[in-house]
Structures are given as C-alpha cells and as structure tokens.
Design a protein around this motif. Structure first.
Motif, PDB file in Angstrom:
ATOM      1  N   LEU A   1       0.772  -1.232   0.000  1.00  0.00           N
ATOM      2  CA  LEU A   1       0.000   0.000   0.000  1.00  0.00           C
ATOM      3  C   LEU A   1       0.801   1.278   0.000  1.00  0.00           C
ATOM      4  O   LEU A   1       0.249   2.335  -0.209  1.00  0.00           O
ATOM      5  N   ASN A   2       2.096   1.253   0.233  1.00  0.00           N
ATOM      6  CA  ASN A   2       2.759   2.541   0.397  1.00  0.00           C
ATOM      7  C   ASN A   2       3.819   2.869  -0.635  1.00  0.00           C
ATOM      8  O   ASN A   2       4.458   3.894  -0.531  1.00  0.00           O
ATOM      9  N   THR A   3       4.017   2.033  -1.649  1.00  0.00           N
ATOM     10  CA  THR A   3       4.967   2.377  -2.708  1.00  0.00           C
ATOM     11  C   THR A   3       4.386   2.070  -4.082  1.00  0.00           C
ATOM     12  O   THR A   3       3.592   1.148  -4.239  1.00  0.00           O
ATOM     13  N   ARG A   4       4.822   2.850  -5.058  1.00  0.00           N
ATOM     14  CA  ARG A   4       4.440   2.632  -6.456  1.00  0.00           C
ATOM     15  C   ARG A   4       5.576   3.149  -7.334  1.00  0.00           C
ATOM     16  O   ARG A   4       6.260   4.102  -6.974  1.00  0.00           O
ATOM     17  N   VAL A   5       5.736   2.554  -8.491  1.00  0.00           N
ATOM     18  CA  VAL A   5       6.581   3.123  -9.538  1.00  0.00           C
ATOM     19  C   VAL A   5       5.663   3.373 -10.720  1.00  0.00           C
ATOM     20  O   VAL A   5       4.995   2.452 -11.202  1.00  0.00           O
ATOM     21  N   ILE A   6       5.589   4.628 -11.143  1.00  0.00           N
ATOM     22  CA  ILE A   6       4.720   4.985 -12.253  1.00  0.00           C
ATOM     23  C   ILE A   6       5.537   5.737 -13.303  1.00  0.00           C
ATOM     24  O   ILE A   6       6.538   6.364 -12.989  1.00  0.00           O
ATOM     25  N   LYS A   7       5.119   5.645 -14.545  1.00  0.00           N
ATOM     26  CA  LYS A   7       5.798   6.331 -15.636  1.00  0.00           C
ATOM     27  C   LYS A   7       5.151   7.690 -15.826  1.00  0.00           C
ATOM     28  O   LYS A   7       3.946   7.803 -16.018  1.00  0.00           O
ATOM     29  N   VAL A   8       5.963   8.749 -15.714  1.00  0.00           N
ATOM     30  CA  VAL A   8       5.484  10.121 -15.917  1.00  0.00           C
ATOM     31  C   VAL A   8       6.385  10.773 -16.956  1.00  0.00           C
ATOM     32  O   VAL A   8       7.579  10.947 -16.735  1.00  0.00           O
ATOM     33  N   ASN A   9       5.819  11.086 -18.114  1.00  0.00           N
ATOM     34  CA  ASN A   9       6.583  11.692 -19.208  1.00  0.00           C
ATOM     35  C   ASN A   9       7.874  10.933 -19.501  1.00  0.00           C
ATOM     36  O   ASN A   9       8.936  11.523 -19.693  1.00  0.00           O
ATOM     37  N   GLY A  10       7.778   9.616 -19.519  1.00  0.00           N
ATOM     38  CA  GLY A  10       8.918   8.772 -19.859  1.00  0.00           C
ATOM     39  C   GLY A  10       9.889   8.511 -18.720  1.00  0.00           C
ATOM     40  O   GLY A  10      10.896   7.827 -18.910  1.00  0.00           O
ATOM     41  N   VAL A  11       9.614   9.024 -17.526  1.00  0.00           N
ATOM     42  CA  VAL A  11      10.499   8.838 -16.375  1.00  0.00           C
ATOM     43  C   VAL A  11       9.817   7.918 -15.366  1.00  0.00           C
ATOM     44  O   VAL A  11       8.637   8.104 -15.041  1.00  0.00           O
ATOM     45  N   ASN A  12      10.542   6.920 -14.853  1.00  0.00           N
ATOM     46  CA  ASN A  12      10.017   6.052 -13.815  1.00  0.00           C
ATOM     47  C   ASN A  12      10.090   6.783 -12.478  1.00  0.00           C
ATOM     48  O   ASN A  12      11.170   7.020 -11.942  1.00  0.00           O
ATOM     49  N   VAL A  13       8.920   7.149 -11.951  1.00  0.00           N
ATOM     50  CA  VAL A  13       8.842   7.886 -10.701  1.00  0.00           C
ATOM     51  C   VAL A  13       8.421   6.925  -9.593  1.00  0.00           C
ATOM     52  O   VAL A  13       7.382   6.275  -9.683  1.00  0.00           O
ATOM     53  N   GLY A  14       9.247   6.852  -8.567  1.00  0.00           N
ATOM     54  CA  GLY A  14       8.930   6.033  -7.406  1.00  0.00           C
ATOM     55  C   GLY A  14       8.276   6.905  -6.351  1.00  0.00           C
ATOM     56  O   GLY A  14       8.733   8.010  -6.079  1.00  0.00           O
ATOM     57  N   ILE A  15       7.189   6.406  -5.767  1.00  0.00           N
ATOM     58  CA  ILE A  15       6.480   7.141  -4.730  1.00  0.00           C
ATOM     59  C   ILE A  15       6.376   6.245  -3.503  1.00  0.00           C
ATOM     60  O   ILE A  15       5.971   5.098  -3.602  1.00  0.00           O
ATOM     61  N   ALA A  16       6.749   6.800  -2.363  1.00  0.00           N
ATOM     62  CA  ALA A  16       6.598   6.091  -1.087  1.00  0.00           C
ATOM     63  C   ALA A  16       5.877   7.012  -0.130  1.00  0.00           C
ATOM     64  O   ALA A  16       5.998   8.235  -0.230  1.00  0.00           O
ATOM     65  N   GLY A  17       5.131   6.449   0.784  1.00  0.00           N
ATOM     66  CA  GLY A  17       4.419   7.292   1.721  1.00  0.00           C
ATOM     67  C   GLY A  17       4.138   6.613   3.038  1.00  0.00           C
ATOM     68  O   GLY A  17       3.995   5.393   3.107  1.00  0.00           O
TER      69      GLY A  17
END
Length: 196
Positions: free
Chosen positions: A70-86
């Motif tokens: 539930l607290n991490t994701r890797v998503i593609k934003v404008n061709g960049v792999n963005v990791g999100i943790a919370g």
C-alpha cells in the motif's frame, strides 16, 4: 451519486465532485495515509478508495486489498520512472471498534521507525527501476509554526537515502520549503523538502 470521500471527522465527508475535479485536473494519485483515514470506519475507508478509483485516481498509503502493497508505487510520468513512497507517523483516535488487521490497511510507522522504513522502501523503489523518488509523510506538528527537530532529522535521512522530493504534512499550515544538498559518493545531490 451518494458516495463520498472520507473526511477528517466521522460524518463529515468531502463530496464526490472533489475526486472528479482532481481527476479532471490531471491528478493521478492520492496519498491517503493519515490518522483520519479510518475516522469513518473500515467500510468508510473502502468506500473512499472505491470513489477515487472509479475516477481513475490511484491511492497510495491506504488499501482495501493486501496491506503489504500500500505505500509504494513506480509509475511512468513523461517517460520517467517515478517512485512514490508514503507513510503516516501520527496515531489518531484509537478506533476501538476496528480490528488490528483493519488498521493495518493504513501505512503507519512509528516516528522512531520512519527513517529506517523510508531507506528500505527507497532501496526497493530503486531496484524496481525508479529514476526519481518522491516521499510523502504525515509527520504531525499540528498547530506548530516551525519545523520540529524530528521533521528536520527525518528529512535529512530520507534525502540522503535517495529521495528527490519530500512532502511532509500534518501541521496544516505551510512551514516552508528548502533544498537539502548532500554528497553521494563523488556526486553532489539535492532534495527538495516541503512541509505543509
């Protein structure tokens, strides 16, 4: 449509239109880990998640599925792999009617464990291909008008583990923003830190 987004206090909800408006503005993810996420009970949290997902908004920090994811994701934003943790570091009401496994559906860690958990999750995000890392943390400070020593120390450790942006919230007032500079090997690095 009668579904609503769970609010801070039981019985006070945000209208569904808020989720629709955020989606129309181009928001892709909502960070939901905070001490109020279960204020309307477990079913209220699940209804909030359903409302958001029905409007193509992903949810980070709370889940109606498997708690470990539930607290991490890797998503593609404008061709960049963005990791999100919370994370949520603030305990709210006890909610005695809820079972321990229901409370586990919010990404809560103690203040003492925050930095270590963030370091671990940032390493996982990097291993999953994250090129840019954002960390969201509910670290408290309600009513405070200055950053606490805990906030500053936690931000330093999280930044040095590889975060590019840290968004700390909880005071409910804008405390400030700064660029934290540090060395990683031979490279100079920067992390943008916001406290709201």
């Amino acid at each position: 449509n009668n579904d609503q987004i769970g609010g801070m206090y039981s019985g006070k909800n945000y209208p569904t239109a808020l989720a629709s408006s955020l989606s129309e503005l181009g928001v892709n993810y909502i960070f939901g880990a905070n001490q109020h996420a279960l204020a309307n009970g477990y079913d209220g949290m699940c209804a909030t998640i359903s409302t958001l997902q029905a409007r193509s908004l992903g949810v980070i920090g709370m889940t109606d599925g498997e708690p470990g994811k539930l607290n991490t994701r890797v998503i593609k934003v404008n061709g960049v792999n963005v990791g999100i943790a919370g994370f949520n570091c603030i305990e709210g009401a006890d909610y005695p009617e809820l079972k321990a496994e229901q409370k586990a559906h919010i990404a809560t860690v103690t203040k003492d464990a925050l930095a270590e958990r963030a370091v671990t999750d940032i390493a996982k995000l990097k291993k999953s291909g994250a090129e840019f890392i954002a960390v969201c943390v509910n670290w408290g400070g309600l009513g405070s008008f200055v950053e606490t020593g805990f906030m500053k120390e936690a931000a330093k450790k999280i930044a040095e583990s590889g975060a590019d942006v840290i968004v700390g919230y909880g005071p409910c007032v804008t405390l400030g923003a700064e660029i934290f500079s540090y060395k990683s090997g031979d490279s100079a690095k920067e992390c943008f830190v916001f406290c709201v």
